[in-house]
Design a protein around this motif. Structure first.
Motif, short mmCIF file in Angstrom:
data_model
loop_
_atom_site.label_atom_id
_atom_site.label_comp_id
_atom_site.label_asym_id
_atom_site.label_seq_id
_atom_site.Cartn_x
_atom_site.Cartn_y
_atom_site.Cartn_z
N ALA A 1 -1.32 4.71 -22.88
CA ALA A 1 -1.14 3.26 -22.99
C ALA A 1 -1.93 2.49 -21.94
O ALA A 1 -2.47 1.42 -22.24
N THR A 2 -2.02 3.01 -20.73
CA THR A 2 -2.67 2.27 -19.64
C THR A 2 -4.13 2.62 -19.47
O THR A 2 -4.89 1.86 -18.88
N GLY A 3 -4.56 3.80 -19.95
CA GLY A 3 -5.94 4.24 -19.73
C GLY A 3 -6.21 4.72 -18.33
O GLY A 3 -7.34 5.05 -17.99
N LEU A 4 -5.18 4.75 -17.47
CA LEU A 4 -5.38 5.16 -16.08
C LEU A 4 -5.61 6.67 -15.99
O LEU A 4 -5.01 7.45 -16.74
N PRO A 5 -6.44 7.10 -15.04
CA PRO A 5 -6.60 8.55 -14.82
C PRO A 5 -5.26 9.19 -14.44
O PRO A 5 -4.40 8.56 -13.82
N PHE A 6 -5.09 10.46 -14.82
CA PHE A 6 -3.85 11.17 -14.49
C PHE A 6 -3.59 11.18 -12.99
O PHE A 6 -2.45 11.04 -12.55
N GLY A 7 -4.65 11.40 -12.20
CA GLY A 7 -4.47 11.47 -10.75
C GLY A 7 -3.47 12.53 -10.37
O GLY A 7 -3.63 13.71 -10.72
N PRO A 8 -2.38 12.18 -9.67
CA PRO A 8 -1.41 13.18 -9.24
C PRO A 8 -0.64 13.83 -10.39
O PRO A 8 0.03 14.84 -10.19
N LEU A 9 -0.74 13.28 -11.59
CA LEU A 9 -0.06 13.86 -12.75
C LEU A 9 -0.83 15.05 -13.34
O LEU A 9 -0.31 15.75 -14.20
N SER A 10 -2.05 15.28 -12.89
CA SER A 10 -2.89 16.32 -13.47
C SER A 10 -2.29 17.71 -13.25
O SER A 10 -1.86 18.03 -12.14
N PRO A 11 -2.27 18.56 -14.27
CA PRO A 11 -1.74 19.93 -14.11
C PRO A 11 -2.70 20.89 -13.41
O PRO A 11 -2.34 22.04 -13.16
N ILE A 12 -3.90 20.47 -13.08
CA ILE A 12 -4.90 21.37 -12.49
C ILE A 12 -4.65 21.52 -10.99
O ILE A 12 -4.37 20.54 -10.29
N ILE A 13 -4.80 22.75 -10.47
CA ILE A 13 -4.67 22.99 -9.04
C ILE A 13 -6.05 23.18 -8.42
O ILE A 13 -7.03 23.51 -9.10
N LYS A 14 -6.14 22.98 -7.12
CA LYS A 14 -7.42 23.03 -6.41
C LYS A 14 -8.11 24.39 -6.56
O LYS A 14 -9.34 24.45 -6.75
N GLU A 15 -7.34 25.47 -6.50
CA GLU A 15 -7.93 26.81 -6.51
C GLU A 15 -8.57 27.17 -7.85
O GLU A 15 -9.31 28.15 -7.93
N ASP A 16 -8.29 26.38 -8.89
CA ASP A 16 -8.86 26.67 -10.21
C ASP A 16 -10.06 25.78 -10.53
O ASP A 16 -10.59 25.83 -11.64
N ILE A 17 -10.49 24.96 -9.59
CA ILE A 17 -11.61 24.06 -9.85
C ILE A 17 -12.92 24.75 -9.46
O ILE A 17 -13.09 25.17 -8.31
N GLU A 18 -13.83 24.86 -10.42
CA GLU A 18 -15.15 25.39 -10.12
C GLU A 18 -16.07 24.32 -9.55
O GLU A 18 -16.87 24.59 -8.66
N ARG A 19 -15.93 23.09 -10.06
CA ARG A 19 -16.75 22.01 -9.56
C ARG A 19 -16.23 20.67 -10.09
O ARG A 19 -15.58 20.62 -11.13
N GLU B 1 -33.07 17.34 -11.71
CA GLU B 1 -33.70 16.87 -12.94
C GLU B 1 -32.76 16.01 -13.79
O GLU B 1 -33.18 15.50 -14.83
N ALA B 2 -31.51 15.87 -13.38
CA ALA B 2 -30.56 15.05 -14.16
C ALA B 2 -30.97 13.59 -14.12
O ALA B 2 -31.36 13.08 -13.06
N PRO B 3 -30.89 12.87 -15.24
CA PRO B 3 -31.35 11.47 -15.30
C PRO B 3 -30.32 10.46 -14.79
O PRO B 3 -30.38 9.29 -15.16
N VAL B 4 -29.39 10.89 -13.96
CA VAL B 4 -28.37 10.02 -13.39
C VAL B 4 -28.07 10.47 -11.96
O VAL B 4 -28.50 11.55 -11.54
N THR B 5 -27.34 9.64 -11.23
CA THR B 5 -26.86 10.04 -9.92
C THR B 5 -25.56 10.80 -10.08
O THR B 5 -24.60 10.29 -10.65
N ILE B 6 -25.53 12.04 -9.58
CA ILE B 6 -24.35 12.89 -9.71
C ILE B 6 -23.97 13.42 -8.32
O ILE B 6 -24.78 14.04 -7.65
N ASN B 7 -22.73 13.15 -7.91
CA ASN B 7 -22.16 13.79 -6.73
C ASN B 7 -21.44 15.05 -7.18
O ASN B 7 -20.71 15.03 -8.17
N VAL B 8 -21.64 16.14 -6.44
CA VAL B 8 -21.04 17.42 -6.82
C VAL B 8 -20.16 17.93 -5.67
O VAL B 8 -20.59 17.97 -4.52
N ILE B 9 -18.94 18.33 -6.02
CA ILE B 9 -18.06 19.05 -5.10
C ILE B 9 -17.90 20.45 -5.70
O ILE B 9 -17.35 20.60 -6.79
N SER B 10 -18.38 21.46 -5.00
CA SER B 10 -18.47 22.81 -5.55
C SER B 10 -17.25 23.65 -5.22
O SER B 10 -16.44 23.31 -4.35
N ALA B 11 -17.12 24.79 -5.91
CA ALA B 11 -16.03 25.73 -5.65
C ALA B 11 -16.09 26.23 -4.21
O ALA B 11 -15.06 26.45 -3.58
#
Length: 814
Positions: free
Chosen positions: A189-207, A121-131
């Motif tokens: 300054a650059t607006g670039l995504p953190f990418g590899p600088l992100s402090p989040i680990i894979k095991e803590d991602i719900e989606r 029912e979402a009004p956009v295209t959403i790709n989801v990667i789940s836990a």
């Protein structure tokens, strides 16, 4: 009539009014019987609801007598509906069990409308990667991103990857907004995504929710091509301890930890951490000085990534939550830029965040810090070294001098950003609404190393106000959507960003037609950059050429998108389809880095001023044998008009809950009026592909076969990217086309073009295998092979070709 009788009748009437209502109560659990906290319990017809407490219990009172449908939902689980009749009583609905949403059509998402809703029912295209997908995947989760429709995946070495949405990629691409738990996860300054600088680990991602197309009306500037929203796990739902140990190709070693615990009904906490190290691909890019090729100087291929996060949760009431989060990371690796590679040295990220969430109110306050002292541009240092050697310096003197002089390659960053947001949502009958306000203050501080900030940090404020209305037209299945945003920026003033759409939902799926506008504000680097001795200069004040012509400063880029889409299921629910077709109209297109004086090296006009400042003051200290000041300037420009269009098709077939197969296809193309000189980005009088580097393959296709059976799980992944040209700054990756000339050289594959070597087009075929085995309830072992056929295809400019890689992980859960 007797007064006592009147009094008795009055109280009977009042009692009838009061007790002509009741309520519901019960408990919500998962398949294992564990309580689900914060599950939504909602009665659609009267827009009343609540959430479960830490024991999974709920109670909703003051409901008028009648029959209702009660919906139970929680992210990552299949929604359940129950029918109840209330007749002056509180009905106990007993225990409601929610099962994991193995099928995409049953997923619940939040990114499309900034509220919980079914993905169909979402009004956009959403790709989801789940836990569940992440839990059953071994190694780098970016391989799962590479499989998604509408995504341009890039790999710049053994340990760093990235992606773009719907075209116009570059080595510096800020047009896709990245959010982590409602934080802007981008460099200041650059607006670039953190990418590899992100402090989040894979095991803590719900989606991970990836929104394709403009999302600026709800999320603000630079949600231009799309949005990536990473949502981490809550300790209320995911309690316990998990340790993962890994090893793989390129001497890779990794360790990750997640620990979460509920202390009481009101308090909980979570701690995560990770460390990874390895040696990048044994590959060296060429650096050209006075037409001669040299290898990158003293290349350090050692990559290290240290990260951690700690958070505390408190529930003042059963349906509200306060959260405090601190995250940090420190990373060293090789990174690609528009003019070569950077040696990232101990780049640190920190953030401190506080949020309040309740049924109707959300508040968010956080600050982000970015810090590095020793990062440097490898290309510039190499040029400096050979320039000093040509000037008669010894090897030792040139090594030391390559770091300094008037053209230092060192980058210092001491920037920070403050963000605040408040949002309110509610509903009245069939009308639901969301209103919010945001504030952001950027303070970019390079200590005069890569920005024009010698007099102090560059400070910029922006404020935004947004709202969205959704109206359901009875039981017809039709929903009308209208959203708008107003943004006030210190430099660009006010911008209005609308969005509108209509959806029709049946028992098979949802059709939608939407209009959306997005904006991309030039970053601080776009405006005030000063890199590599003035080779790259920001275009915040414009330029003047020696023939008197002017180049205007950059402005906000806009995109307007019309999109038709369908999400639903076929073949008795076994096949899920998500497809869309879109048409984009971009104006004031913000270019990648472009040489604004392409004939300056051969006697044509050169740049004399940036704003009112003579160019010689910015282009000092160039290596001997290089070029005259102002004869080669890379900066950012706005184009007149560019139209792009395409479609995405995603199919998932469910053989059973244990076996499924996905197929994704994306098409992208564009139209450019070559007779319109407003599209002549480099000002040479001819409109070519170099003026508008699309940097996107026309056709992409990917497939995956996934299974979980008894103790085994795994995936067989394949993707094909049609070969395509890529131009970004100095970088060239293209097939031979002698009609195109860069830096005085025709574009020829396998030769030097301008100041970079042309390795040929990007793209190709990739096949990977991912397998795991659950030894016990607490131990599992997994392994992977990526790029099985070792195709050695290039996936990005100034980067080594992708090789076959192996790896294994041991996972321990308590």
């Amino acid at each position: 009539m007797n007064q006592k009788i009147l009094t008795y009748l009055f109280f009977c009437f009042i009692s009838g009014v009061i007790y002509a209502q009741g309520g519901i109560k019960g408990t919500v659990v998962d398949e294992s019987g564990m309580a689900i906290s914060q599950a939504d319990v909602f009665i659609k017809s009267i827009s009343e609801g609540t959430t479960t407490n830490n024991k999974g219990e709920f109670e909703l009172s003051n409901i008028k007598n009648g029959s209702y449908t009660v919906s139970f939902s929680f992210m990552g689980y299949v929604s359940v509906d129950k029918t109840v009749t209330i007749n002056n009583n509180v009905v106990n609905l007993g225990t409601t069990t929610l099962t994991n949403s193995y099928q995409m059509m049953q997923e619940v998402v939040v990114s499309g409308s900034r509220k919980l809703e079914k993905i169909t029912e979402a009004p956009v295209t959403i790709n989801v990667i789940s836990a569940r997908q992440l839990d059953n995947f071994v190694g780098d989760p970016s391989e799962l991103v590479a499989q998604q429709k509408g995504i341009d995946f890039i790999k710049t070495g053994a340990f760093v990857s990235g992606f773009n949405i719907r075209g116009f990629n570059s080595a510096f691409n800020p047009k896709m907004l990245q959010l982590d738990d409602n934080r802007f996860s981008t460099l200041i300054a650059t607006g670039l995504p953190f990418g590899p600088l992100s402090p989040i680990i894979k095991e803590d991602i719900e989606r991970v929710e990836i929104v394709l197309g403009p999302s600026s009306a709800l999320y603000g500037p630079n949600a231009h091509n799309g949005l990536v929203n990473t949502i981490t796990k809550s300790p209320w739902k995911y309690e316990g301890t998990e340790v993962v140990l890994g090893a793989g190709s390129y001497d890779a070693l990794s360790a990750r930890l997640r620990h979460a615990k509920k202390l009481t009904e009101k308090w909980a906490y979570k701690i995560t951490g990770g460390y990874m190290e390895g040696t990048d691909v044994n590959w060296t890019d060429s650096v050209y000085v006075a037409g001669k090729a040299y290898p990158e100087l003293e290349l350090d291929r050692k990559s290290k990534f240290l990260k951690g996060e700690a958070s505390v949760y408190f529930k003042p009431t059963t349906d509200s939550e306060l959260k405090a989060v601190y995250g940090t990371s420190k990373s060293s690796y090789l990174a690609v830029t528009n003019v070569g590679r950077n040696q990232i040295k101990d780049w640190g990220i920190q953030y401190l965040q506080g949020t309040y969430t309740s049924k109707h109110l959300f508040a968010n306050l956080y600050k982000t810090w970015s810090s590095t002292d020793d990062t440097y541009a490898i290309t510039t240092r190499t040029e400096n070294y050979w320039g000093l050697i040509a000037a008669g310096k010894t090897h030792e003197e040139a090594l030391i001098g390559s770091y300094g002089g008037n053209n230092p390659p060192i980058f210092v960053d001491k920037s920070d950003r403050l963000n605040a947001e408040i949002q309110y949502n509610n509903s009245v009958g069939n009308l639901s609404y969301i209103f919010g306000a945001q504030y952001q203050k950027d303070k970019a501080d390079s200590r005069d190393t890569y920005l024009i900030d010698a007099t102090g940090p560059i400070e910029i404020e922006q404020k935004g106000f947004y709202g969205q209305l959704e109206y359901k037209m009875g039981e017809s299945g039709v929903k009308l959507i209208a959203a708008a945003r107003g943004d006030d920026h210190d430099l660009y003033g006010f911008n209005f960003i609308p969005k509108a759409g209509i959806t029709y939902t049946s028992d098979k799926g949802t059709w939608r037609f939407t209009y959306g506008k997005g904006i991309a504000s030039p970053t601080i680097l776009n405006l005030s950059g000063d890199l590599f001795g003035g080779i790259i200069l920001g275009n915040g004040v414009g330029f003047t050429l020696s023939d008197g012509s002017k180049i205007d400063p950059v402005e906000v880029e806009t995109i307007q998108t019309l999109e038709l889409g369908y999400k639903g299921y076929l073949l008795e629910g076994k096949l899920f389809m998500d497809t869309n077709a879109y048409y984009n109209m971009s104006e004031n297109f913000l270019s990648p880095l472009t040489n604004i004086v392409p004939t300056g090296l051969s006697g044509g006009p050169v740049v004399t001023h940036r704003g009112d400042q003579p160019i010689e003051e910015l282009t000092v200290g160039l290596a001997p044998g290089f070029y005259d000041a102002g004869g080669y300037i890379l900066t950012y420009l706005n184009f007149g008009k560019v139209d792009t269009y395409g479609f995405d098709l995603g199919l998932t077939y469910y053989f059973s809950d244990n076996y499924n197969m996905t197929l994704n296809y994306s098409f992208f193309d564009y139209t450019l009026d070559k007779n319109d000189m407003a599209n002549d980005g480099d000002g040479n009088g001819v409109v070519t592909v170099l003026d508008l580097p699309i940097n996107t393959p026309k056709n992409k296709i990917s497939s995956a076969f996934n299974f979980t059976r008894d103790k085994f799980y795994g995936s067989l992944l394949s993707r094909y990217i049609q070969k395509y040209d890529f131009f970004s700054g100095r970088n060239v990756a293209a097939k031979t086309n002698t009609d195109l000339v860069i830096g005085g050289d025709p574009v020829i594959e396998g030769q030097r073009v301008g100041k970079k070597f042309n390795y040929g087009q990007l793209g190709g075929f990739f096949l990977s295998l991912n397998l795991g085995y659950k030894i016990t309830d607490h131990f599992s072992l997994g392994a992977y092979v990526n790029n099985i056929f070792d195709t050695n295809n290039y996936e990005f400019v100034a980067s080594p070709p992708s090789e076959r890689t192996y790896g294994a992980e041991l996972k321990i859960k308590f």
